[in-house]
Motif scaffolding. Structure first.
Motif, mmCIF file in Angstrom:
data_model
loop_
_atom_site.group_PDB
_atom_site.id
_atom_site.type_symbol
_atom_site.label_atom_id
_atom_site.label_comp_id
_atom_site.label_asym_id
_atom_site.label_seq_id
_atom_site.Cartn_x
_atom_site.Cartn_y
_atom_site.Cartn_z
ATOM 1 N N UNK A 223 2.082 -1.544 -2.898
ATOM 2 C CA UNK A 223 1.440 -2.084 -1.697
ATOM 3 C C UNK A 223 2.461 -2.056 -0.555
ATOM 4 N N UNK A 224 2.265 -1.132 0.362
ATOM 5 C CA UNK A 224 3.218 -0.923 1.474
ATOM 6 C C UNK A 224 2.595 -1.474 2.752
ATOM 7 N N UNK A 225 3.390 -2.195 3.518
ATOM 8 C CA UNK A 225 2.925 -2.729 4.801
ATOM 9 C C UNK A 225 3.894 -2.295 5.905
ATOM 10 N N UNK A 226 3.357 -2.178 7.116
ATOM 11 C CA UNK A 226 4.159 -1.869 8.287
ATOM 12 C C UNK A 226 3.528 -2.564 9.479
ATOM 13 N N UNK A 227 4.282 -2.692 10.552
ATOM 14 C CA UNK A 227 3.767 -3.433 11.712
ATOM 15 C C UNK A 227 2.747 -2.607 12.495
#
Length: 617
Positions: free
Chosen positions: A154-158
């Protein structure tokens, strides 16, 4: 730790106070533009790239621009723009300078000819070309050996357009054959602030966060993240002060548009280079100083890797930001449409009136043109006839001499000289033929006169109207002293006389500093007397004697037939034409050597015609 917290709080309050003071200074500078710098344009617009709150971006860069304005006197207007808005403003030439990340600066340089002026040196960096990168941050229990393992996490970025976060790492992923938007199935963009991504990791709501370099180290230093809870994945071995999972790139760049004046850009560049790390502008802007442009070929390579920028645009936010403007534009357009209808009605009304006036003017011009055409045609015929008469007079005498001499030779020949006698007889025949041709030419060029009852004052007024362009060009307004006098004459021929005399008067007054033309018409002893008095230099006695001789002229391109034609027409009508210089009104002025300084000089032309006698029943 308690002392450190107090220091940090004090420093935060001090920074807020500096922001307020410098923002007020910037507002005053932008509102009051010095007059000496307003010549090119009222102000120069600087577009600052904004991913987070526009207020935060504005407050970060406003003190720097206020310092530049105070130091150079150049008014600067700061506007914060999203990436799409920035590109649109650049495309429409609405910006003069740009404050943006290295990637968008290179992209605009390629497409719009933006010139790179300066690079930002952030706090804690020594090499401006290696100032920012991307860091893959995860909980300390998670480790990966390559980027491909991110597909199952699970990858998140702004934000997809964040250079220091997602875009740099996207280039690394594309280099290894991974499409970050399609291959990372659990990728999410959660927005700003960036600290929120660290909280999601700590709360186990995500496995990996893509953030700019030094975000984790700053959070640990401030105590927001416990030491050892989070770490950087695939950290590269560099001498950079923070751990990075990607190649390093330059930080913010300051650039100018192609249409911006280079002298203004030079002054602003020098002012920004003078900022030191201890200055309040640098403290609030979170940088050490500005440097000259650094090598950016690796930024261009990243742009090539990203190709068409396969990022998802936040249309909802864009629509939300654009809605007030759309409403305002709709209102303005509606009001503009109402104004357009009113203006259109006025234009139609005034166009109709102007059209009627133009038609009337064209009719008048056409009538005047036809009158001028007939006048010049009659004038050419008169001049041709007079020229033919003059030529015939000059040729008849030598032809008669040739004939008499030839006849004398014939009388002296004897009967045996028949060949010479035949030749001389042929010569006489050719002389007779030439004389006959000249006689026919004179007869052909003679124009019969058509006499009508004419009121001379009306004829003079029509002639002045015909010559109005000549009077306007010469700057002369004739003084009229006209009585009502009726004569019987050919109006066309008499108009020829008036035009010729008036043009001669205008030519005579051309070199004079003061021009005065008087036209008088009166009845004297059953004669209509027309007097044309000019303020020219007059004529010499010799010129007066030969004034009515053919081919006598003082004009460079004149034929010397004008006055001859006038005399012939006037005498054909039973009148007379005379000329004499104006008498000096002040005898003491006779010593003046320069006639152009004597306002009493000039010529008087007098034309007399018999007045029409009324018939008695």
């Amino acid at each position: 730790m308690h002392v450190i917290d107090l220091c940090r709080r004090y420093q935060l309050r001090l920074n807020l106070l500096l922001i307020i003071l410098l923002s007020s200074s910037l507002t005053a500078v932008l509102a009051q533009t010095p007059a000496r710098h307003l010549e090119p344009q009222p102000y120069y617009t600087v577009g600052a790239l904004a991913f987070t709150s526009t207020d935060r971006v504005y407050n970060r860069w406003a003190p720097t621009l206020a310092h530049v304005s105070n130091q150079t006197g150049i008014p600067l207007k700061l506007v914060t723009l999203t990436p799409d808005e920035l590109v649109e403003q650049v495309a429409n030439n609405k910006l003069d300078f740009i404050l943006g990340n290295a990637l968008i600066t290179v992209a605009l340089k390629k497409d719009y000819g933006v010139s790179h002026l300066l690079n930002l040196v952030p706090n804690g960096r020594t090499e401006p070309e290696h100032a920012v990168g991307s860091a893959l941050i995860a909980r300390s229990q998670l480790n990966i050996t390559n980027l491909k393992e991110l597909r199952s996490l699970r990858v998140i970025s702004a934000d997809p357009n964040a250079f220091g976060g997602f875009q740099i790492l996207a280039g690394e992923l594309i280099e290894q054959g991974i499409n970050p938007l399609s291959d990372l199935e659990q990728l999410k963009f959660v927005g700003f602030p960036q600290d929120k991504l660290l909280d999601d990791l700590l709360a186990q709501q995500a496995d990996v966060a893509i953030l700019p370099t030094c975000v984790l180290e700053n959070a640990i230093e401030k105590g927001d993240v416990p030491v050892g809870e989070l770490h950087v994945l695939l950290a590269k071995q560099t001498d950079f002060i923070c751990q990075t999972s990607s190649q390093l790139y330059p930080s913010y760049a300051f650039s100018k548009l192609g249409h911006t004046d280079h002298q203004v850009a030079t002054a602003i560049t020098l002012a920004m280079l003078s900022i030191n790390a201890t200055d309040p502008e640098a403290v609030i802007g979170r940088y050490q100083n500005w440097s000259v442009p650094v090598k950016d070929n690796h930024v261009y390579a990243l742009l090539k890797q990203l190709k068409h920028w396969p990022f998802v645009t936040n249309w909802q936010r864009l629509l939300q930001d654009a809605t007030p403007w759309a409403i305002a534009i709709a209102i303005v357009l509606f009001l503009g449409y109402l104004h357009h209808l009113r203006v259109k009605r006025l234009v139609i009304k005034r166009t109709h009136a102007l059209s009627q006036e133009m038609k009337q003017h064209q009719t008048t011009q056409k009538a005047l043109f036809e009158q001028q055409k007939q006048f010049y045609k009659a004038q050419r015929v008169l001049l041709t006839g007079e020229m033919a008469s003059g030529i015939a007079h000059e040729l008849n005498q030598p032809l008669a001499g040739i004939r008499y001499l030839t006849q004398g030779c014939l009388y002296r020949l004897d009967d045996s000289q028949t060949e010479i006698s035949q030749a001389l007889n042929k010569t006489i025949e050719q002389v007779d033929r030439a004389q006959s041709t000249i006689k026919r030419l004179r007869h052909f060029c003679q124009q019969p006169s058509v006499y009508d009852d004419v009121e001379l004052s009306q004829l003079i007024s029509e002639t002045l109207k015909l010559m109005q362009p000549d009077f306007k060009r010469a700057g002369v307004s004739p003084e009229l002293k006209l009585q009502t006098v009726d004569v019987s004459c050919d109006a066309s021929l008499m108009q020829q006389v008036l035009v010729n005399l008036l043009r001669n008067a205008l030519d005579a007054m051309e070199p004079m500093p003061q021009k005065q033309l008087t036209i008088e018409l009166s009845a004297q002893d059953s004669q209509a007397c027309i007097r044309i008095i000019d303020s020219g230099s007059g004529l010499t006695d010799q010129a007066l004697k030969r004034l009515f001789f053919p081919f006598e002229t003082s004009k460079e391109n004149g034929l010397g037939l004008g006055m001859v034609v006038c005399k012939r027409i006037v005498e054909e009508h039973g009148g007379q034409i005379t000329a004499h210089n104006k008498p000096l009104s002040r005898p003491q002025d006779t010593h003046q050597a320069n006639p152009m300084q004597n306002h009493d000089t000039g010529l008087i032309i007098t034309v007399t015609l018999p007045i029409k006698v009324a018939a008695h029943g």
